[in-house]
Design a protein around this motif. Sequence first.
Motif, PDB file in Angstrom:
ATOM      1  N   GLU A  99       0.823  -1.181  -0.027  1.00 27.75           N
ATOM      2  CA  GLU A  99      -0.047  -0.118  -0.012  1.00 27.75           C
ATOM      3  C   GLU A  99       0.975   1.294  -0.057  1.00 27.75           C
ATOM      4  OE1 GLU A  99      -2.443  -0.345   3.255  1.00 27.75           O
ATOM      5  OE2 GLU A  99      -3.833  -1.953   2.424  1.00 27.75           O
ATOM      6  N   LEU A 100       2.107   1.033   0.476  1.00 28.68           N
ATOM      7  CA  LEU A 100       2.880   2.499   0.602  1.00 28.68           C
ATOM      8  C   LEU A 100       3.467   2.837  -0.939  1.00 28.68           C
ATOM      9  CD1 LEU A 100       5.052   1.765   3.621  1.00 28.68           C
ATOM     10  CD2 LEU A 100       2.962   2.989   3.529  1.00 28.68           C
ATOM     11  N   MET A 101       3.589   1.846  -1.847  1.00 28.67           N
ATOM     12  CA  MET A 101       4.143   2.056  -3.097  1.00 28.67           C
ATOM     13  C   MET A 101       3.271   1.646  -4.388  1.00 28.67           C
ATOM     14  SD  MET A 101       7.846   0.485  -2.126  1.00 28.67           S
ATOM     15  CE  MET A 101       7.054  -0.720  -1.293  1.00 28.67           C
ATOM     16  N   GLN A 102       3.432   2.205  -5.337  1.00 29.49           N
ATOM     17  CA  GLN A 102       2.777   1.774  -6.653  1.00 29.49           C
ATOM     18  C   GLN A 102       3.603   0.574  -7.023  1.00 29.49           C
ATOM     19  OE1 GLN A 102       1.675   3.387 -11.094  1.00 29.49           O
ATOM     20  NE2 GLN A 102       3.127   4.117 -10.001  1.00 29.49           N
ATOM     21  N   ASN A 103       3.011  -0.478  -7.273  1.00 27.60           N
ATOM     22  CA  ASN A 103       3.805  -1.863  -7.842  1.00 27.60           C
ATOM     23  C   ASN A 103       3.954  -1.678  -9.254  1.00 27.60           C
ATOM     24  OD1 ASN A 103       1.755  -3.458  -5.606  1.00 27.60           O
ATOM     25  ND2 ASN A 103       3.957  -3.097  -5.310  1.00 27.60           N
ATOM     26  N   THR A 104       4.825  -2.298  -9.788  1.00 20.01           N
ATOM     27  CA  THR A 104       5.016  -2.970 -11.251  1.00 20.01           C
ATOM     28  C   THR A 104       4.600  -4.152 -11.253  1.00 20.01           C
ATOM     29  OG1 THR A 104       7.072  -4.326 -10.709  1.00 20.01           O
ATOM     30  CG2 THR A 104       7.585  -1.907 -11.216  1.00 20.01           C
ATOM     31  N   ASN A 105       4.411  -4.623 -12.604  1.00 18.75           N
ATOM     32  CA  ASN A 105       4.065  -6.120 -12.862  1.00 18.75           C
ATOM     33  C   ASN A 105       4.953  -7.087 -11.920  1.00 18.75           C
ATOM     34  OD1 ASN A 105       1.988  -5.162 -14.637  1.00 18.75           O
ATOM     35  ND2 ASN A 105       3.109  -5.583 -16.136  1.00 18.75           N
ATOM     36  N   GLU A 231       4.805   8.480 -11.090  1.00 14.04           N
ATOM     37  CA  GLU A 231       6.004   8.332 -12.235  1.00 14.04           C
ATOM     38  C   GLU A 231       5.365   7.112 -13.185  1.00 14.04           C
ATOM     39  OE1 GLU A 231       9.712   9.501  -9.396  1.00 14.04           O
ATOM     40  OE2 GLU A 231       9.093   7.589  -9.639  1.00 14.04           O
ATOM     41  N   PRO A 232       4.311   7.394 -13.827  1.00 15.90           N
ATOM     42  CA  PRO A 232       3.827   6.389 -14.779  1.00 15.90           C
ATOM     43  C   PRO A 232       4.766   5.869 -16.035  1.00 15.90           C
ATOM     44  CG  PRO A 232       2.733   8.406 -15.413  1.00 15.90           C
ATOM     45  CD  PRO A 232       3.472   8.695 -13.932  1.00 15.90           C
ATOM     46  N   ASP A 233       5.682   6.891 -16.384  1.00 18.48           N
ATOM     47  CA  ASP A 233       6.365   6.648 -17.295  1.00 18.48           C
ATOM     48  C   ASP A 233       7.640   5.686 -16.837  1.00 18.48           C
ATOM     49  OD1 ASP A 233       5.408   8.213 -19.239  1.00 18.48           O
ATOM     50  OD2 ASP A 233       6.811  10.066 -18.651  1.00 18.48           O
ATOM     51  N   TRP A 234       8.083   5.859 -15.885  1.00 15.52           N
ATOM     52  CA  TRP A 234       8.968   4.797 -14.955  1.00 15.52           C
ATOM     53  C   TRP A 234       8.502   3.374 -14.801  1.00 15.52           C
ATOM     54  CZ3 TRP A 234      13.560   3.030 -14.848  1.00 15.52           C
ATOM     55  CH2 TRP A 234      14.031   2.838 -13.532  1.00 15.52           C
ATOM     56  N   ARG A 235       7.284   3.384 -14.275  1.00 14.01           N
ATOM     57  CA  ARG A 235       6.298   2.187 -14.225  1.00 14.01           C
ATOM     58  C   ARG A 235       6.420   1.406 -15.498  1.00 14.01           C
ATOM     59  NH1 ARG A 235       1.240  -0.025 -14.332  1.00 14.01           N
ATOM     60  NH2 ARG A 235       1.034  -1.773 -12.862  1.00 14.01           N
ATOM     61  N   HIS A 236       6.030   2.204 -16.442  1.00 19.88           N
ATOM     62  CA  HIS A 236       5.770   1.505 -17.933  1.00 19.88           C
ATOM     63  C   HIS A 236       7.132   1.094 -18.330  1.00 19.88           C
ATOM     64  CE1 HIS A 236       4.265   0.973 -22.013  1.00 19.88           C
ATOM     65  NE2 HIS A 236       5.217   1.664 -22.372  1.00 19.88           N
ATOM     66  N   TRP A 237       8.241   1.692 -18.253  1.00 24.11           N
ATOM     67  CA  TRP A 237       9.461   1.474 -18.721  1.00 24.11           C
ATOM     68  C   TRP A 237      10.022   0.201 -17.923  1.00 24.11           C
ATOM     69  CZ3 TRP A 237      14.353  -0.188 -17.174  1.00 24.11           C
ATOM     70  CH2 TRP A 237      15.227  -0.308 -18.076  1.00 24.11           C
ATOM     71  N   LEU A 238       9.779   0.062 -16.699  1.00 20.15           N
ATOM     72  CA  LEU A 238      10.046  -1.131 -15.707  1.00 20.15           C
ATOM     73  C   LEU A 238       9.245  -2.376 -16.303  1.00 20.15           C
ATOM     74  CD1 LEU A 238      10.379   0.459 -12.420  1.00 20.15           C
ATOM     75  CD2 LEU A 238      12.359  -0.751 -13.632  1.00 20.15           C
ATOM     76  N   ASN A 239       8.099  -2.075 -16.507  1.00 22.02           N
ATOM     77  CA  ASN A 239       6.977  -3.384 -17.194  1.00 22.02           C
ATOM     78  C   ASN A 239       7.596  -3.998 -18.327  1.00 22.02           C
ATOM     79  OD1 ASN A 239       5.392  -3.237 -14.962  1.00 22.02           O
ATOM     80  ND2 ASN A 239       3.767  -1.933 -15.714  1.00 22.02           N
ATOM     81  N   GLU A 240       7.883  -3.064 -19.073  1.00 21.71           N
ATOM     82  CA  GLU A 240       8.626  -3.376 -20.542  1.00 21.71           C
ATOM     83  C   GLU A 240       9.808  -4.109 -20.267  1.00 21.71           C
ATOM     84  OE1 GLU A 240      11.028  -3.423 -23.940  1.00 21.71           O
ATOM     85  OE2 GLU A 240      11.218  -2.138 -22.106  1.00 21.71           O
ATOM     86  N   PHE A 241      10.728  -3.598 -19.390  1.00 23.20           N
ATOM     87  CA  PHE A 241      12.096  -4.527 -19.083  1.00 23.20           C
ATOM     88  C   PHE A 241      11.528  -5.565 -18.525  1.00 23.20           C
ATOM     89  CE2 PHE A 241      14.745  -5.480 -15.638  1.00 23.20           C
ATOM     90  CZ  PHE A 241      16.014  -5.547 -16.358  1.00 23.20           C
ATOM     91  N   ILE A 242      10.971  -6.081 -17.768  1.00 24.22           N
ATOM     92  CA  ILE A 242      10.601  -7.157 -16.921  1.00 24.22           C
ATOM     93  C   ILE A 242      10.091  -8.108 -18.107  1.00 24.22           C
ATOM     94  CG2 ILE A 242       9.086  -8.167 -15.395  1.00 24.22           C
ATOM     95  CD1 ILE A 242       8.903  -5.778 -13.553  1.00 24.22           C
TER      96      ILE A 242
END
Length: 440
Positions: A99-105, A231-242
């Motif tokens: 709950e304290l953070m937004q999660n990546t996939n 930070e939606p761009d950072w999350r999107h980049w990380l999801n793509e990286f995963i």
Amino acid sequence: MIRRPVLLLAAALCVAAGSSARAAEGIPTDALRVCADANLLPFSNDRGEGFENRIAQLIANDLKVPLTFTWWPQTIGFVRNTLRTRQCDLVMGTAVGEELMQNTNPYYRSTYALIYRKDSGITAKSLADPSLQGARIGVVARTPPSSVMLRHGLTNMEPYQLDTDTRVHHPAQQAVEDVAAARTDAAVVWGPIAAYFADRQTVPMVVVPLTDEPGATPFEYMISMGLRPDEPDWRHWLNEFIVRRQGDIDRILADYHVPLVNADGTIRAAAAQPPAARSETMEPDGYRMDGYRAPVPATLRGAETVVPAEVERLAKAGAVLIDVLPTPPKPAGLSADSRWVPPPHLSLPGAHWLPNVGYGALSADQEAYFRTNLEALTGGDRKRPLVVFCQPDCWMSWNAAKRAVAWGYQAVNWFPAGTEGWKAAGHDLVTVDPEPRAAN
């Protein structure tokens, strides 16, 4: 007091923000600054030996930025004092739903594990097994297994403290070591910790990943990376990286025997290398100058680390295969006038052999030979993929690939398993000759 899953699972890495530049919201462009616990194996430590250290290096390589660490004990206040104060941008190792953070996939799913000595007489494959009745079983207080153990009448518990200063105390590790020393009969701890430390005991240990039981507190958790919600761009980049690097992530997790759970709840078959084959070596800042046949890092900044299947795909797509194994020395004891014919050199089909270009320092002649051949083999196209290799644990291939990156080649792939890894994957080797030197 909130008991965060990130503390229960004892895993955290952060990418520091500070004054880092951004190409988009949250994406680092000058350095990947990681906040991590300096003493929390198998996740991280200040010698770069944890699997989160290595996954962080993958991210830094992909971003083409250097990786640095800021150390902070993984205990209460970790997120508040790092991510929330913008000293870091990413937490690696948080349960999905934090709950304290937004999660990546999620990038892996693991579970708690039961461990016991192989000679203990215990034969359990679940907590319901009768052989556990009456056994003294270690468990970290207030973690999910506690309630499930009570459900099965396992009341003879040895409790270990949950919230501790990891600079001086590691309760889950201690639980494993107590089983090995026969101070307890068994323990139930988070699977990555159980498997890592069981593998390092002097007595044979059994590690049993536990599957969820209907109506009980779950053992299994999906693990993601955590970041700030704005930070939606950072999350999107990380999801793509995963998605793109999941195979590399899985190989790192397998090196540490992390129990992995499939989406259907079944335990994935282990695919880890034996302990002697693991690489916990970190990348040096410069080139390796001696001891070229020794364990190599798992990564190379600015290059992709590839396995046989990826080499095969790259070769079919037109990549240039570069073998940098040095020429064999003349056997000792032969007289100066003895004629010696070196043995045939076996390499990958289609490979170009550029011997002696993987030393830490090259002579002017060696450097010219390497540069000239790379230029000719790529047709001057710095974007044409290269695959650089020699043999396993061969720093010469690492040096040569690093040098190609430094010279501006933009699609360098390092194949650390080399010719032996290619053959072990069921592929043929062929005889190759060295590429000729330019005429003077």
